[in-house]
Design an enzyme around this catalytic site. Structure first.
Site, mmCIF file in Angstrom:
data_model
loop_
_atom_site.group_PDB
_atom_site.id
_atom_site.type_symbol
_atom_site.label_atom_id
_atom_site.label_comp_id
_atom_site.label_asym_id
_atom_site.label_seq_id
_atom_site.Cartn_x
_atom_site.Cartn_y
_atom_site.Cartn_z
ATOM 1 N N ARG A 103 -12.953 -5.013 -6.636
ATOM 2 C CA ARG A 103 -12.473 -5.683 -5.435
ATOM 3 C C ARG A 103 -13.645 -6.008 -4.518
ATOM 4 N NH1 ARG A 103 -8.303 -3.254 -1.009
ATOM 5 N NH2 ARG A 103 -10.164 -2.041 -0.595
ATOM 6 N N TYR A 135 -10.430 -1.129 11.387
ATOM 7 C CA TYR A 135 -11.708 -0.749 10.782
ATOM 8 C C TYR A 135 -12.102 -1.630 9.600
ATOM 9 C CZ TYR A 135 -8.255 2.041 8.167
ATOM 10 O OH TYR A 135 -7.149 2.464 7.468
ATOM 11 N N LYS A 136 -11.307 -2.641 9.289
ATOM 12 C CA LYS A 136 -11.661 -3.554 8.201
ATOM 13 C C LYS A 136 -12.365 -4.782 8.791
ATOM 14 C CE LYS A 136 -7.657 -1.954 5.510
ATOM 15 N NZ LYS A 136 -8.352 -1.012 4.626
ATOM 16 N N ASP A 174 2.579 -5.965 8.106
ATOM 17 C CA ASP A 174 1.347 -5.177 8.044
ATOM 18 C C ASP A 174 0.195 -6.172 7.929
ATOM 19 O OD1 ASP A 174 -0.921 -3.741 7.181
ATOM 20 O OD2 ASP A 174 0.314 -2.205 6.222
ATOM 21 N N PHE A 212 0.867 -1.181 0.000
ATOM 22 C CA PHE A 212 0.000 0.000 0.000
ATOM 23 C C PHE A 212 0.906 1.235 0.000
ATOM 24 C CE2 PHE A 212 -2.819 3.124 2.105
ATOM 25 C CZ PHE A 212 -3.917 3.012 1.273
#
Length: 408
Positions: free
Chosen positions: A379, A230-231, A205, A136
């Site tokens: 996605r 938050y995922k 990560d 990312f």
């Protein structure tokens, strides 16, 4: 009747949902009626207990108890208390995770801290920071800054090429457990062992794996790790991230962001900094109490839920989605860039398609929410706690219905 027909797939979806031991967990979430939500890999759904908990924090703990809540309501201990709740979801013992700040801030702490741990060993020849070349973007930006601060050189490396790139100059390795675009799951145990064999430390990560699959931080001797909440952990937009520090490194961990909250005596207000013991030295300033306690309430949905069962359902959901896409979507219209092999797949499916941005807009308009990644990727994230097999079948059927009508 063949199972690989629209009617057959619909019947199979109902049968799979009926046999799903996790299906009742959907009741623990507040989801809009008629919506198939496949974007939990960006923002998890709202847990049913969060609104009342946040209202209590605001109205009673803040509104009535005021500053007394730091002690009486346990605000002060929230970062480590919530860290201990996340720990079993990533295979860590209590006392090794502290919650607070963003993923980026925690990544900066971890990378600089790892470089300082290597330097403290007196191994002056190690001057390379190997960074996942597919990472990312923010991870890359943070790595570059951490390298400038510590005198390291960033070396981008494709994950598959990492073992060959390791050597006597490698100080630290930064890898993503699951690639955010493709959903590819990287070999955390094998790559960690390879880095250690070369004398390097690892920083992982976990943003796209924590809450979706077993991680095994302690078992695989990961050095440091970071992740968002938050995922798949459903902590809410911008909910605080976390930092994992292996127990063997805690006494020597030297954070580049020492703050009063990580001081051994935070209320002494001493001019000199003395770090607290354990993972608490990963704290910095005053924690974000409103979002942190919302996260704590969100984690209640995990009570009694083994992450191994979540992983099994995740693989079944993604398998079924790929099968449905093959049946419903015209040949050649989409191409999966997510690995077929279970050992290489996270909890998402990424499909490359012409006109992907328009396809996703139309899917969302029809109540199937995924997301688009530039330039041509659709996605879809599968959160087993609230996604069912009928959701999967409907999403693929809707994609098939519109894919021939949206031009590339």
């Amino acid at each position: 009747m063949s199972e690989r027909t629209p009617n057959g797939l619909s019947i199979r979806a109902a049968e799979l949902d009926a046999a799903d031991d996790l299906r009742k967990l959907r009741e623990r979430f507040l989801l809009p009626e008629g919506v198939v939500y496949l974007d939990g890999n960006s923002l998890g759904a709202l847990s049913a207990g969060v609104p009342d908990r946040v209202a209590d924090v605001v109205g009673r703990e803040w509104g009535e108890l005021l500053i007394r809540s730091w002690d009486e309501s346990g605000w002060w201990t929230a970062p480590q208390r919530i860290g201990d709740r996340i720990a079993p979801l990533v295979g860590a013992a209590p006392g090794r995770i502290v919650v607070g700040d963003s993923t980026s801030v925690n990544l900066f702490k971890a990378l600089v801290g790892a470089a300082r741990l290597v330097a403290a060993r007196g191994d002056a020849g190690r001057d390379e920071l190997l960074v996942d070349a597919t990472t990312f973007p923010t991870d890359g930006y943070i790595a570059a800054s951490a390298a400038r601060m510590t005198g390291l050189k960033v070396v981008p490396v494709e994950p598959a090429a990492l073992p060959a790139a390791l050597g006597p100059r490698t100080a630290v390795v930064l890898m993503n457990h699951v690639d955010y675009r493709s959903g590819r799951l990287h070999d955390l145990p094998g790559l960690t062992a390879a880095a250690h064999a070369a004398g390097a430390l690892t920083v992982w990560d976990l943003c796209h794996s924590a809450g979706a699959l077993p991680v095994g931080l302690d078992a695989h001797r990961v050095d440091l790790a970071v992740g968002c909440t938050y995922k798949y952990l459903n902590g809410g937009p911008g909910s605080p991230a976390y930092l994992y520090i292996a127990e063997r490194h805690q006494a020597a961990f030297d954070s580049p962001l020492p703050g009063w909250n990580s001081h051994a005596e935070p209320f002494a207000m001493a001019p000199g900094y003395v770090p607290a013991d354990g993972a608490l030295r990963g704290r910095v300033g005053t924690p974000d109490i409103l979002s942190m306690l919302a996260l704590e309430a969100a984690l209640d949905v995990w009570d009694g839920v083994p992450v191994e069962a979540v992983r099994a359902k995740s693989l079944a959901l993604t398998d079924f989605f790929l099968e449905c896409v093959e049946v419903y979507v015209p040949a050649g219209r989409v191409e999966s860039v997510t690995p077929v092999a279970h050992a290489e797949r996270g909890s998402q499916v990424a499909l490359r398609a012409e006109g992907a941005a328009e396809l996703m807009k139309e899917l969302i308009a029809r109540g199937v929410i995924g997301d688009f990644r530039h330039p041509d990727v659709l996605r879809f994230g599968f959160t087993p706690l609230y996604v069912g097999f009928a959701d999967v079948e409907r999403a693929a059927r809707t994609l098939g219905d519109i894919s021939g009508h949206v031009s590339g």
